[in-house]
Design an enzyme around this catalytic site. Structure first.
Site, PDB file in Angstrom:
ATOM      1  N   LYS A 346       0.830  -1.212   0.000  1.00  0.00           N
ATOM      2  CA  LYS A 346       0.000   0.000   0.000  1.00  0.00           C
ATOM      3  C   LYS A 346       0.864   1.261   0.000  1.00  0.00           C
ATOM      4  O   LYS A 346       0.637   2.191  -0.784  1.00  0.00           O
ATOM      5  CB  LYS A 346      -0.921   0.008   1.228  1.00  0.00           C
ATOM      6  CG  LYS A 346      -2.179  -0.828   1.099  1.00  0.00           C
ATOM      7  CD  LYS A 346      -2.997  -0.744   2.378  1.00  0.00           C
ATOM      8  CE  LYS A 346      -4.299  -1.535   2.273  1.00  0.00           C
ATOM      9  NZ  LYS A 346      -5.271  -0.921   1.356  1.00  0.00           N
ATOM     10  N   ARG A 353      -7.657   6.633  -3.492  1.00  0.00           N
ATOM     11  CA  ARG A 353      -8.909   5.884  -3.519  1.00  0.00           C
ATOM     12  C   ARG A 353      -9.873   6.507  -4.531  1.00  0.00           C
ATOM     13  O   ARG A 353      -9.663   7.636  -4.984  1.00  0.00           O
ATOM     14  CB  ARG A 353      -9.533   5.836  -2.114  1.00  0.00           C
ATOM     15  CG  ARG A 353      -8.755   4.920  -1.178  1.00  0.00           C
ATOM     16  CD  ARG A 353      -9.430   4.735   0.142  1.00  0.00           C
ATOM     17  NE  ARG A 353      -8.638   3.864   1.015  1.00  0.00           N
ATOM     18  CZ  ARG A 353      -8.812   2.563   1.138  1.00  0.00           C
ATOM     19  NH1 ARG A 353      -9.766   1.960   0.445  1.00  0.00           N
ATOM     20  NH2 ARG A 353      -8.055   1.851   1.952  1.00  0.00           N
ATOM     21  N   SER A 407      -6.143  -4.127  -1.770  1.00  0.00           N
ATOM     22  CA  SER A 407      -7.202  -4.146  -0.772  1.00  0.00           C
ATOM     23  C   SER A 407      -6.804  -5.001   0.433  1.00  0.00           C
ATOM     24  O   SER A 407      -6.436  -6.170   0.287  1.00  0.00           O
ATOM     25  CB  SER A 407      -8.479  -4.721  -1.393  1.00  0.00           C
ATOM     26  OG  SER A 407      -9.394  -5.134  -0.399  1.00  0.00           O
ATOM     27  N   GLY A 408      -6.883  -4.402   1.631  1.00  0.00           N
ATOM     28  CA  GLY A 408      -6.624  -5.170   2.847  1.00  0.00           C
ATOM     29  C   GLY A 408      -7.659  -6.258   3.043  1.00  0.00           C
ATOM     30  O   GLY A 408      -7.320  -7.390   3.424  1.00  0.00           O
ATOM     31  N   HIS A 409      -8.930  -5.931   2.806  1.00  0.00           N
ATOM     32  CA  HIS A 409      -9.989  -6.938   2.924  1.00  0.00           C
ATOM     33  C   HIS A 409      -9.678  -8.152   2.042  1.00  0.00           C
ATOM     34  O   HIS A 409      -9.779  -9.302   2.484  1.00  0.00           O
ATOM     35  CB  HIS A 409     -11.332  -6.340   2.478  1.00  0.00           C
ATOM     36  CG  HIS A 409     -12.175  -5.804   3.577  1.00  0.00           C
ATOM     37  ND1 HIS A 409     -11.863  -4.660   4.263  1.00  0.00           N
ATOM     38  CD2 HIS A 409     -13.355  -6.239   4.106  1.00  0.00           C
ATOM     39  CE1 HIS A 409     -12.803  -4.410   5.159  1.00  0.00           C
ATOM     40  NE2 HIS A 409     -13.713  -5.363   5.089  1.00  0.00           N
ATOM     41  N   ARG A 495     -15.778  -4.353  -1.714  1.00  0.00           N
ATOM     42  CA  ARG A 495     -15.178  -3.040  -1.510  1.00  0.00           C
ATOM     43  C   ARG A 495     -15.396  -2.105  -2.699  1.00  0.00           C
ATOM     44  O   ARG A 495     -15.381  -0.879  -2.550  1.00  0.00           O
ATOM     45  CB  ARG A 495     -13.687  -3.196  -1.231  1.00  0.00           C
ATOM     46  CG  ARG A 495     -13.356  -4.179  -0.127  1.00  0.00           C
ATOM     47  CD  ARG A 495     -14.034  -3.817   1.184  1.00  0.00           C
ATOM     48  NE  ARG A 495     -13.330  -2.732   1.850  1.00  0.00           N
ATOM     49  CZ  ARG A 495     -13.749  -2.156   2.964  1.00  0.00           C
ATOM     50  NH1 ARG A 495     -14.873  -2.549   3.540  1.00  0.00           N
ATOM     51  NH2 ARG A 495     -13.057  -1.180   3.518  1.00  0.00           N
ATOM     52  N   HIS A 501     -12.690   1.071  -3.185  1.00  0.00           N
ATOM     53  CA  HIS A 501     -11.590   0.392  -3.870  1.00  0.00           C
ATOM     54  C   HIS A 501     -11.838   0.308  -5.369  1.00  0.00           C
ATOM     55  O   HIS A 501     -12.982   0.267  -5.834  1.00  0.00           O
ATOM     56  CB  HIS A 501     -11.417  -1.034  -3.335  1.00  0.00           C
ATOM     57  CG  HIS A 501     -10.539  -1.115  -2.122  1.00  0.00           C
ATOM     58  ND1 HIS A 501      -9.190  -0.877  -2.167  1.00  0.00           N
ATOM     59  CD2 HIS A 501     -10.822  -1.413  -0.830  1.00  0.00           C
ATOM     60  CE1 HIS A 501      -8.673  -1.017  -0.952  1.00  0.00           C
ATOM     61  NE2 HIS A 501      -9.646  -1.339  -0.124  1.00  0.00           N
TER      62      HIS A 501
END
Length: 580
Positions: A346, A353, A407-409, A495, A501
């Site tokens: 990241k 974003r 994306s962290g998710h 997201r 995202h």
């Protein structure tokens, strides 16, 4: 006092000590995010769960032994494992006692030191709830026993090697300044600053503006837990050109606020967007808590019916307990490393974003640009995203305070569910296609959509049950998935529907789009370019994976193949503890 809504799940889970302490970890996750306590945000909340389960794992197996029923070795190097006290029997009772001691040690270490930035009332509440959860453990805890002291010693070894030390940056942002200019992450226009109390104990002193950037140094300074190839978990640069334009057009329609005329999101997509959110919400917490909740459902569905946690002498009980201990350690260590490597990428790329990207798509938004005659196609200076929900508050949705790509998710979810897929296939409880679908189905009610959580009409009152507070109640939705593979897909895709995202933050969409130009069904998707062991350091950037899903899959595969042993960095503590 903080009134926590009850957790809805099958009775009996917490009769297994490992699942009880997992429950405590998940409760502390939502408590700390409700009271602005320590270990907050996606990176640190994943790390504390990794520490918790790794300490429990090593305490448990160091007592029970690696030779019983094929039990695995500890994470700690063999030479570092604390010797068992003389006369200690290798029984499940003793293994559970050592595991309990390790759990309490980590919980106290991670949540016992409270920041001065929270009020005295919040500090007292956190301490009370932590002690209440520990006291809620059913079996007697003999803190003076030799096996308890053994569990404490194992936990302290884990903490010494892997916990964030005083003076290390952790998820802090002191000294970080976001870059300016096109494509670069920076303060989002909707909420560029937050107003925080000058003195949390004296509201009359007013508020001050604060800018928050989560974890800019975390990816490069936090120690890896179990990956064997730290340099191999890298990503290609996010795609530009036509793919960027297509991603912008998609999120413009699918991720917009409900009242915008160009928002095209369907009700089912809105459900999915909220279902997977868990963006540090009040009374809910972060994504690692959600993935653990789902893992609890899946693991319980696949338990051995012959096991009985009330009879610790049964062979089936020992085997089942060992499976739970191993599975939850693997999954949470994988998510802890997913946080490290996702955040490294990241802040390596620092991509803005969609809220900034769509509003500033026209180049005239740059201060030094000569201007344009008309707004560029695709640009919308007034666009708003649906946004990450501030559930159980009266505050507006927001954009997470860190860069978009990856994306962290997507990374957390893929790491957790891939570990589960590999584990259940290995123990003969599932059929899994490598880099393909599986038969591990489940149904789960997200706390974002449980018929209790709501968008409040006024400030949240911690002294009153949520059910007694006015606001728009979120509809109860029980969502069913045919496989963990499909859950990986929807979790990542959700997201985009929140508008926070780009689609390539999740994965390379050349893997997901069919010949007709529409998205394939999840079960037909095969993610390309997942981690290859010891990838050459000089590999062309374009040959690396794209997005969080292949990053998470690769981290899980790496840890699984190595058997979750201490990473190479752990053999060099002087380097592992250094940071810039």
């Amino acid at each position: 006092m903080l009134n926590l809504p009850p957790v809805s799940e099958a009775p009996g889970l917490n009769a297994y000590p490992v699942l009880y302490w997992n429950h405590v970890g998940l409760e502390m996750n939502r408590i700390t995010h409700s009271l602005s306590g320590p270990q907050s945000g996606p990176t640190l909340s994943a790390r504390v769960l990794g520490l918790l389960h790794l300490a429990m794992h090593d305490a448990y197996f160091s007592v029970l032994g690696a030779g019983i029923d094929g039990n695995p070795k500890t994470w700690l190097p063999d030479a570092a494992v604390t010797a068992l006290p003389t006369g200690t029997e290798r029984t499940l009772t003793n293994a559970n006692a050592a595991m309990t001691a390790a759990a309490i040690t980590v919980i106290d270490h991670q949540y016992g030191s409270l920041p001065a930035s929270i009020s005295t009332v919040a500090r007292s509440t956190m301490t009370h709830l932590r002690m209440q959860l520990i006291d809620g453990y059913g079996p007697h805890i003999d803190a003076l026993s030799a096996v308890h002291r053994h569990g404490v010693a194992v936990a302290n070894l884990i903490l010494d090697r892997l916990a964030i030390k005083p003076g290390e940056p952790g998820a802090g942002h002191q000294g970080y300044e976001p870059r300016s200019g096109r494509f670069h992450f920076r303060d989002e226009p909707q909420h560029p600053v937050a107003l925080v109390p000058i003195d949390p104990d004296e509201p009359s002193k007013g508020l001050k503006p604060a800018r928050t950037y989560h974890g800019p140094f975390y990816g490069t300074t936090a120690r890896p837990m179990a990956v064997t190839d730290p340099e191999g978990h890298r990503l290609a640069k996010w795609p530009g050109g036509d793919e960027y334009e297509a991603a912008l057009k998609e999120v413009h329609g699918a991720g917009g606020a409900p009242n915008l005329p160009k928002t095209t999101r369907e009700p089912d997509q809105t459900v999915a967007a909220l279902y997977w959110a868990y963006d540090g919400a009040n009374l809910i917490g972060t994504p690692p808590r959600l993935y653990n909740q789902i893992l609890r459902v899946v693991a319980w569905d696949k338990r051995d019916p012959a096991a009985n946690p009330q009879d610790e002498t049964l062979e089936a009980t020992i085997r089942q307990t060992s499976e739970f201990v191993r599975l939850f350690a693997l999954a949470n260590v994988a998510m802890a490393d997913a946080g490290k490597f996702a955040w490294a990428e990241k802040y390596r790329f620092e991509l803005w974003r969609p809220l900034s990207g769509i509003r500033e798509h026209d180049k005239s938004s740059q201060a030094d640009h000569e201007g344009t005659a008309a707004v560029t196609e695709g640009a919308d200076p007034f666009w708003l995203a649906l946004g990450a929900p501030r559930t159980n508050t009266d505050q507006a949705s927001f954009k997470p305070p860190f860069p978009a790509y990856p994306s962290g998710h997507a990374t957390f979810g893929a790491a957790c569910f891939q570990i589960a897929r590999l584990f259940f296939a290995d123990v003969g409880k599932a059929t899994v296609t490598p880099n393909g679908t599986d038969d591990i189905g489940f149904a789960f009610v997200s706390e974002e959509l449980n018929g209790i959580s709501r968008d409040l009409d006024g400030p949240y009152d911690p002294n009153r049950p949520l059910t007694d507070q006015p606001g728009l109640v979120r509809t109860h939705v029980k969502r069913r998935f045919p496989s963990l593979w499909s859950a990986i897909w929807e979790n990542a895709f959700s997201r985009i529907w929140l508008g926070v995202h780009w689609r390539f933050d999740a994965f390379d969409f050349r893997d997901a789009i069919g010949t007709d130009g529409t998205y394939k069904k999840p079960q037909d998707v095969r993610y390309s370019n997942v981690w290859i062991k010891k990838r050459p350091a000089d590999v062309n950037d374009a040959d690396l994976p794209i997005g969080g899903v292949p990053l998470g899959l690769g981290i899980a595969n790496d840890i699984w193949q190595s058997g979750m042993r201490a990473s190479d960095a752990e053999t060099m503590p002087q380097q592992a503890h250094a940071y810039a």
